[in-house]
Design a protein around this motif. Structure first.
Motif, PDB file in Angstrom:
ATOM      1  N   ILE A  67     -33.489  -0.301 -23.359  1.00 22.14           N
ATOM      2  CA  ILE A  67     -34.085  -1.365 -22.550  1.00 22.14           C
ATOM      3  C   ILE A  67     -33.071  -1.921 -21.556  1.00 22.14           C
ATOM      4  N   THR A  68     -31.858  -2.198 -22.026  1.00 23.48           N
ATOM      5  CA  THR A  68     -30.850  -2.787 -21.132  1.00 23.48           C
ATOM      6  C   THR A  68     -30.275  -1.761 -20.154  1.00 23.48           C
ATOM      7  N   SER A  69     -30.468  -0.485 -20.432  1.00 21.21           N
ATOM      8  CA  SER A  69     -30.032   0.524 -19.459  1.00 21.21           C
ATOM      9  C   SER A  69     -31.007   0.630 -18.297  1.00 21.21           C
ATOM     10  N   LYS A  70     -32.249   0.180 -18.502  1.00 20.36           N
ATOM     11  CA  LYS A  70     -33.264   0.281 -17.466  1.00 20.36           C
ATOM     12  C   LYS A  70     -33.511  -1.038 -16.741  1.00 20.36           C
ATOM     13  N   TYR A  71     -33.339  -2.165 -17.439  1.00 20.07           N
ATOM     14  CA  TYR A  71     -33.669  -3.466 -16.855  1.00 20.07           C
ATOM     15  C   TYR A  71     -32.487  -4.414 -16.880  1.00 20.07           C
ATOM     16  N   ARG A  72     -32.467  -5.298 -15.894  1.00 19.25           N
ATOM     17  CA  ARG A  72     -31.497  -6.394 -15.842  1.00 19.25           C
ATOM     18  C   ARG A  72     -32.201  -7.698 -16.206  1.00 19.25           C
ATOM     19  N   PHE A  73     -31.445  -8.577 -16.871  1.00 21.65           N
ATOM     20  CA  PHE A  73     -31.957  -9.886 -17.258  1.00 21.65           C
ATOM     21  C   PHE A  73     -30.963 -10.931 -16.746  1.00 21.65           C
ATOM     22  N   ASP A  74     -31.363 -11.725 -15.752  1.00 19.56           N
ATOM     23  CA  ASP A  74     -30.438 -12.719 -15.216  1.00 19.56           C
ATOM     24  C   ASP A  74     -31.212 -13.922 -14.664  1.00 19.56           C
ATOM     25  N   LEU A  75     -30.435 -14.918 -14.217  1.00 21.20           N
ATOM     26  CA  LEU A  75     -31.006 -16.135 -13.631  1.00 21.20           C
ATOM     27  C   LEU A  75     -30.873 -16.084 -12.122  1.00 21.20           C
ATOM     28  N   ARG A  76     -31.904 -16.564 -11.433  1.00 25.04           N
ATOM     29  CA  ARG A  76     -31.860 -16.607  -9.976  1.00 25.04           C
ATOM     30  C   ARG A  76     -32.361 -17.969  -9.496  1.00 25.04           C
ATOM     31  N   ALA A  77     -31.748 -18.421  -8.437  1.00 27.05           N
ATOM     32  CA  ALA A  77     -32.236 -19.632  -7.781  1.00 27.05           C
ATOM     33  C   ALA A  77     -33.549 -19.307  -7.075  1.00 27.05           C
ATOM     34  N   PRO A  78     -34.418 -20.308  -6.869  1.00 24.79           N
ATOM     35  CA  PRO A  78     -35.713 -20.057  -6.218  1.00 24.79           C
ATOM     36  C   PRO A  78     -35.593 -19.333  -4.885  1.00 24.79           C
ATOM     37  N   GLN A  79     -34.542 -19.636  -4.117  1.00 27.19           N
ATOM     38  CA  GLN A  79     -34.396 -19.011  -2.802  1.00 27.19           C
ATOM     39  C   GLN A  79     -33.927 -17.556  -2.885  1.00 27.19           C
ATOM     40  N   ASP A  80     -33.502 -17.130  -4.100  1.00 23.82           N
ATOM     41  CA  ASP A  80     -32.996 -15.769  -4.254  1.00 23.82           C
ATOM     42  C   ASP A  80     -34.020 -14.812  -4.856  1.00 23.82           C
ATOM     43  N   MET A  81     -35.229 -15.292  -5.043  1.00 19.93           N
ATOM     44  CA  MET A  81     -36.266 -14.420  -5.603  1.00 19.93           C
ATOM     45  C   MET A  81     -36.670 -13.382  -4.564  1.00 19.93           C
ATOM     46  N   GLY A  82     -36.744 -12.117  -4.989  1.00 21.69           N
ATOM     47  CA  GLY A  82     -37.075 -11.050  -4.048  1.00 21.69           C
ATOM     48  C   GLY A  82     -38.163 -10.153  -4.599  1.00 21.69           C
ATOM     49  N   ASN A  83     -38.497  -9.117  -3.830  1.00 23.08           N
ATOM     50  CA  ASN A  83     -39.552  -8.192  -4.236  1.00 23.08           C
ATOM     51  C   ASN A  83     -39.154  -7.323  -5.425  1.00 23.08           C
ATOM     52  N   ASP A  84     -37.851  -7.327  -5.760  1.00 15.15           N
ATOM     53  CA  ASP A  84     -37.402  -6.503  -6.886  1.00 15.15           C
ATOM     54  C   ASP A  84     -37.680  -7.155  -8.237  1.00 15.15           C
ATOM     55  N   VAL A  85     -38.099  -8.417  -8.252  1.00 14.42           N
ATOM     56  CA  VAL A  85     -38.359  -9.124  -9.509  1.00 14.42           C
ATOM     57  C   VAL A  85     -39.679  -8.632 -10.099  1.00 14.42           C
ATOM     58  N   ILE A  86     -39.602  -8.089 -11.310  1.00 13.15           N
ATOM     59  CA  ILE A  86     -40.790  -7.588 -12.001  1.00 13.15           C
ATOM     60  C   ILE A  86     -41.504  -8.727 -12.718  1.00 13.15           C
ATOM     61  N   TYR A  87     -40.723  -9.622 -13.317  1.00 12.27           N
ATOM     62  CA  TYR A  87     -41.295 -10.725 -14.093  1.00 12.27           C
ATOM     63  C   TYR A  87     -40.296 -11.874 -14.068  1.00 12.27           C
ATOM     64  N   ALA A  88     -40.800 -13.103 -14.033  1.00 12.17           N
ATOM     65  CA  ALA A  88     -39.916 -14.270 -13.990  1.00 12.17           C
ATOM     66  C   ALA A  88     -40.575 -15.450 -14.694  1.00 12.17           C
ATOM     67  N   GLU A  89     -39.718 -16.310 -15.261  1.00 15.96           N
ATOM     68  CA  GLU A  89     -40.162 -17.563 -15.864  1.00 15.96           C
ATOM     69  C   GLU A  89     -39.206 -18.663 -15.421  1.00 15.96           C
ATOM     70  N   PRO A  90     -39.720 -19.831 -15.072  1.00 12.40           N
ATOM     71  CA  PRO A  90     -38.831 -20.923 -14.663  1.00 12.40           C
ATOM     72  C   PRO A  90     -38.073 -21.497 -15.850  1.00 12.40           C
ATOM     73  N   SER A  91     -36.849 -21.930 -15.592  1.00 17.25           N
ATOM     74  CA  SER A  91     -36.048 -22.616 -16.607  1.00 17.25           C
ATOM     75  C   SER A  91     -35.243 -23.705 -15.909  1.00 17.25           C
ATOM     76  N   LEU A  92     -34.565 -24.540 -16.685  1.00 11.35           N
ATOM     77  CA  LEU A  92     -33.772 -25.619 -16.108  1.00 11.35           C
ATOM     78  C   LEU A  92     -32.608 -25.087 -15.286  1.00 11.35           C
ATOM     79  N   GLN A  93     -32.144 -23.875 -15.627  1.00 12.18           N
ATOM     80  CA  GLN A  93     -30.995 -23.303 -14.914  1.00 12.18           C
ATOM     81  C   GLN A  93     -31.407 -22.462 -13.704  1.00 12.18           C
ATOM     82  N   GLY A  94     -32.696 -22.248 -13.522  1.00 12.18           N
ATOM     83  CA  GLY A  94     -33.189 -21.376 -12.458  1.00 12.18           C
ATOM     84  C   GLY A  94     -34.325 -20.536 -12.996  1.00 12.18           C
ATOM     85  N   ASN A  95     -34.632 -19.460 -12.324  1.00 13.57           N
ATOM     86  CA  ASN A  95     -35.684 -18.557 -12.785  1.00 13.57           C
ATOM     87  C   ASN A  95     -35.074 -17.425 -13.608  1.00 13.57           C
ATOM     88  N   ALA A  96     -35.554 -17.267 -14.856  1.00 16.11           N
ATOM     89  CA  ALA A  96     -35.145 -16.130 -15.677  1.00 16.11           C
ATOM     90  C   ALA A  96     -35.934 -14.920 -15.218  1.00 16.11           C
TER      91      ALA A  96
END
Length: 277
Positions: free
Chosen positions: A215-244
């Motif tokens: 799973i980790t060889s195929k996907y990345r899991f990180d936090l992004r600021a709202p302005q950094d969300m791009g078309n490469d995001v498959i799935y996201a959830e909001p959190s206090l630190q940014g979007n997971a």
């Protein structure tokens, strides 16, 4: 090896199949996380493998033995910690005296160590324990049996936050290379640090059957600021630190740690073609 082939199962009086033409192979030396929403058959599958329930069709074999026959040679290699259980009104020492003889590799040394890590004395009386203490005592006993197969159904239910940390440490410290552990839970955050293989069930379908490494060889899991969300995001959830976020991992990307709760939510929520191993 546990081999499940084309099983169909429904409870007596119900027309709805919990499993229909369901197959799965489980190999030794893995800690499996059996995940799914409530009512998707996680507990039922563990009962079927243990031979406590019998499928209407298909076959389940544990090391070549039919599980429904509950052969003593099979049973001595299986220990099942159910979500809810009762313990007799006796001391733990007496309980061990009665039940340890069914498990050839039972280790009082492992039992004492586990109890110590859980801050429980060997002299305790089982009928005086709280729900959380009963679960700690039973998990200690389960690990001490040193069976080849160990099944745990919602093992962190009833445990407070410090006890969940104790649970992870005790299990990790007492696993051996020849042992297979299956943990069924919907509280994925409690156990994600223990697992090396993920199974996700949904209405008799196996949505994911993959190692954490795959799973980790195929996907990345990180936090992004709202302005950094791009078309490469498959799935996201909001959190206090940014979007997971979950994104496909590129060849030169550094591997990230699996966010199992995020991955589980993505698998359940999205079309299976978007999250695929």
């Amino acid at each position: 090896m546990i081999r499940i082939e084309d099983i169909t199962y429904h409870y007596t009086g119900s027309r709805k199949n919990v499993f229909e033409n369901f197959s799965l192979t489980l190999t030794e030396n893995n800690i499996y996380g059996l995940l799914g929403k409530n009512g998707t058959g996680k507990s039922t599958l563990l009962y079927l493998i243990s031979g406590l329930l019998h499928q209407q069709s298909g076959s389940i074999e544990v090391d070549g033995m039919e599980s429904k026959k509950r052969n003593p040679e099979m049973l001595k290699e299986i220990f099942f910690v159910p979500e809810e259980f009762e313990l007799p009104s006796i001391s733990l020492a007496r309980y061990v005296e009665l039940y340890s003889k069914f498990y050839p590799r039972f280790s009082e040394e492992v039992l004492t160590k586990c109890l110590s890590d859980f801050n429980l004395p060997l002299s305790l009386q089982l009928n005086t324990l709280s729900m959380g203490q009963r679960k700690k005592a039973f998990v200690s006993l389960a690990l001490a049996t040193q069976t080849k197969y160990l099944f745990m159904d919602e093992p962190t239910n009833g445990l407070d936050i410090p006890s969940k940390s104790q649970f992870r440490r005790v299990v990790a410290n007492n696993m051996t290379d020849d042992r297979t552990l299956i943990i069924s839970t919907h509280q994925v955050h409690d156990i994600e640090q223990l697992l090396d293989h993920i199974l996700i069930l949904d209405n008799s379908r196996l949505l994911v059957n993959a190692s954490v490494a795959d799973i980790t060889s195929k996907y990345r899991f990180d936090l992004r600021a709202p302005q950094d969300m791009g078309n490469d995001v498959i799935y996201a959830e909001p959190s206090l630190q940014g979007n997971a976020c979950i994104t496909l991992r590129k060849e030169d990307d550094q591997e990230t740690q699996l966010n199992l709760e995020l991955f589980f939510n993505a698998v359940i929520s999205l079309d299976s073609e978007k999250i695929k191993i």
